[in-house]
Design a protein around this motif. Structure first.
Motif, PDB file in Angstrom:
ATOM      1  N   UNK A 199      -8.247  -2.118   6.253  1.00  0.00           N
ATOM      2  CA  UNK A 199      -6.953  -1.518   6.578  1.00  0.00           C
ATOM      3  C   UNK A 199      -5.746  -2.147   6.211  1.00  0.00           C
ATOM      4  N   UNK A 200      -4.905  -1.666   5.565  1.00  0.00           N
ATOM      5  CA  UNK A 200      -3.794  -2.326   5.100  1.00  0.00           C
ATOM      6  C   UNK A 200      -2.682  -2.767   6.260  1.00  0.00           C
ATOM      7  N   UNK A 201      -1.739  -3.574   6.095  1.00  0.00           N
ATOM      8  CA  UNK A 201      -0.734  -3.810   7.143  1.00  0.00           C
ATOM      9  C   UNK A 201       0.547  -2.851   6.899  1.00  0.00           C
ATOM     10  N   UNK A 202       0.235  -1.857   7.907  1.00  0.00           N
ATOM     11  CA  UNK A 202       1.025  -0.417   7.773  1.00  0.00           C
ATOM     12  C   UNK A 202       2.453  -0.863   7.618  1.00  0.00           C
ATOM     13  N   UNK A 203       2.846  -2.116   8.526  1.00  0.00           N
ATOM     14  CA  UNK A 203       4.362  -2.437   8.487  1.00  0.00           C
ATOM     15  C   UNK A 203       4.569  -2.681   6.935  1.00  0.00           C
ATOM     16  N   UNK A 204       3.783  -2.971   6.094  1.00  0.00           N
ATOM     17  CA  UNK A 204       3.978  -3.339   4.719  1.00  0.00           C
ATOM     18  C   UNK A 204       4.149  -2.358   3.611  1.00  0.00           C
ATOM     19  N   UNK A 205       3.752  -1.179   4.220  1.00  0.00           N
ATOM     20  CA  UNK A 205       3.870  -0.053   3.483  1.00  0.00           C
ATOM     21  C   UNK A 205       4.820   0.614   3.238  1.00  0.00           C
ATOM     22  N   UNK A 206       5.402   1.154   1.938  1.00  0.00           N
ATOM     23  CA  UNK A 206       6.699   1.881   1.720  1.00  0.00           C
ATOM     24  C   UNK A 206       6.198   3.243   1.494  1.00  0.00           C
ATOM     25  N   UNK A 207       6.898   4.129   2.473  1.00  0.00           N
ATOM     26  CA  UNK A 207       6.691   5.775   2.047  1.00  0.00           C
ATOM     27  C   UNK A 207       7.250   6.135   0.879  1.00  0.00           C
TER      28      UNK A 207
END
Length: 377
Positions: A199-207
């Protein structure tokens, strides 16, 4: 008649022994290693997998066997802890082998000329100091302006400092053609381990502008559009998955070439460009190529060349900063492969390209077709 039978049996026995000897013959990673073993009088019969220790000139030397092949020979200078640090492996291998080579140089090369040609310098200490080193000594290195600086210490005091260039051929003890010739072997003998998509680090994802689609920003290389970014979508169960669908061909292509976690079963048909205007063709699972890059310390970067109704064309760079080389690929990924999540990616590959030559390759192979922007830009 009996004499003829005995003679026949003897011939068969000799033949079988000869075949057995060939079957168990030791192979070497490079011609330099083979020649060094001969000059140092190292016996290579009966070696086991892993480290094999012997005495040469009153000093402890190892012969390391990996996958049934001798892949390094050198003085026993480093502790298991230092050797176990993968980030230092190429340097420790090189230094242990190189110091042995300086004590057993080729007959037609003096040590003075070897040091001059390789631009290897003793800044503090000498070969006499090398003879006093032992695995318990402290060791550290740094790099600056394409040069490595390696230092040994004992009780806080400097023992030995050497400098040498960041050049793959020097560090590995191979010629350009030998490195290229051995690439297919290295790639196909890369071990694959089972892995689950993390699972990716959600906080590091850019919408992105499109709902439920995100970018995991990666660094870039040479140009900002050649980068290590990967692309995710959010499912109804709130889980994030790497994009892998034909409605997003550019993003899927990036994920395929950068991550071994993307869903699908892909092969890569490689045309390897060799020194002397030659080429070699072979096929390998795409995941094995990615695993090999990870195992050898290469960082992958991806850049779109074009997207049309049939295929994605892109450039891929596998960058090894420690050994100062790139593998440069120009790939074609059919949309039918993306749609079915299986099939073949075609790759034209230049291997062991010095880093300062990588940009020239991108200019020489620049695709002039209109590029379609990715939805995440």
């Amino acid at each position: 008649m009996m004499n003829m039978i005995h003679h026949f049996r003897a011939v068969v026995l000799v033949f079988l022994l000869f075949c057995a000897e060939l079957a168990t013959a030791v192979t070497f990673r490079s011609q330099e290693l083979k020649a060094l073993a001969g000059r140092a009088g190292i016996t290579t019969a009966g070696l086991a997998e892993g480290y094999n220790y012997t005495q040469v000139g009153g000093r402890r030397v190892y012969v390391r066997v990996s996958g049934g092949r001798i892949d390094n020979i050198g003085y026993d200078l480093f502790s298991d802890m230092i050797r176990g640090d993968g980030s230092q492996r190429v340097l420790t291998d090189f230094l242990e082998r190189y110091f042995l080579l300086l004590n057993y140089p080729p007959a037609d090369h003096s040590v003075k000329h070897i040091l001059r040609d390789d631009r290897f310098k003793f800044v503090y200490g000498s070969m006499a100091t090398v003879a006093t080193l032992h695995p318990g000594d402290g060791f550290g290195y740094s790099s600056d302006d394409k040069t490595y600086v390696a230092t040994w210490t004992r009780n806080g005091q400097e023992l030995l400092t050497v400098t040498f260039p960041m050049e793959y051929q020097l560090l590995m003890g191979v010629s350009k053609s030998e490195a290229e010739d051995g690439f297919e072997y290295e790639l196909k003998h890369q071990q694959l381990t089972s892995r689950e998509q993390k699972d990716p680090d959600v906080a590091a994802l850019t919408p992105s502008a499109q709902p439920f689609y995100y970018t995991h920003e990666g660094g870039w290389y040479l140009k900002k559009n050649i980068n290590a970014s990967t692309y995710y979508c959010r499912k109804s169960d709130q889980r994030y998955q790497l994009v892998s669908d034909v409605s997003h061909p550019a993003e899927t292509a990036a994920n395929m070439m950068l991550s071994g976690d993307v869903s699908g079963d892909y092969q890569m048909d490689v045309t390897q460009i060799l020194y002397g205007f030659k080429n070699k063709q072979f096929s390998v699972p795409l995941r094995q190529w990615i695993a090999h890059c990870e195992a050898t310390g290469c960082t992958l970067y991806f850049g779109i060349e074009s997207v049309d109704y049939n295929e994605v064309q892109a450039s891929v760079f596998a960058v090894n900063e420690q050994e100062y080389y790139n593998h440069v690929l120009f790939v074609i990924i059919p949309l039918s492969v993306i749609d079915s999540r299986q099939g073949t990616v075609k790759a034209r590959m230049h291997t062991y390209v010095p880093m300062h030559n990588a940009l020239m390759l991108t200019r020489n192979h620049k695709n002039e077709r209109v590029r379609n922007k990715k939805i995440y830009e």
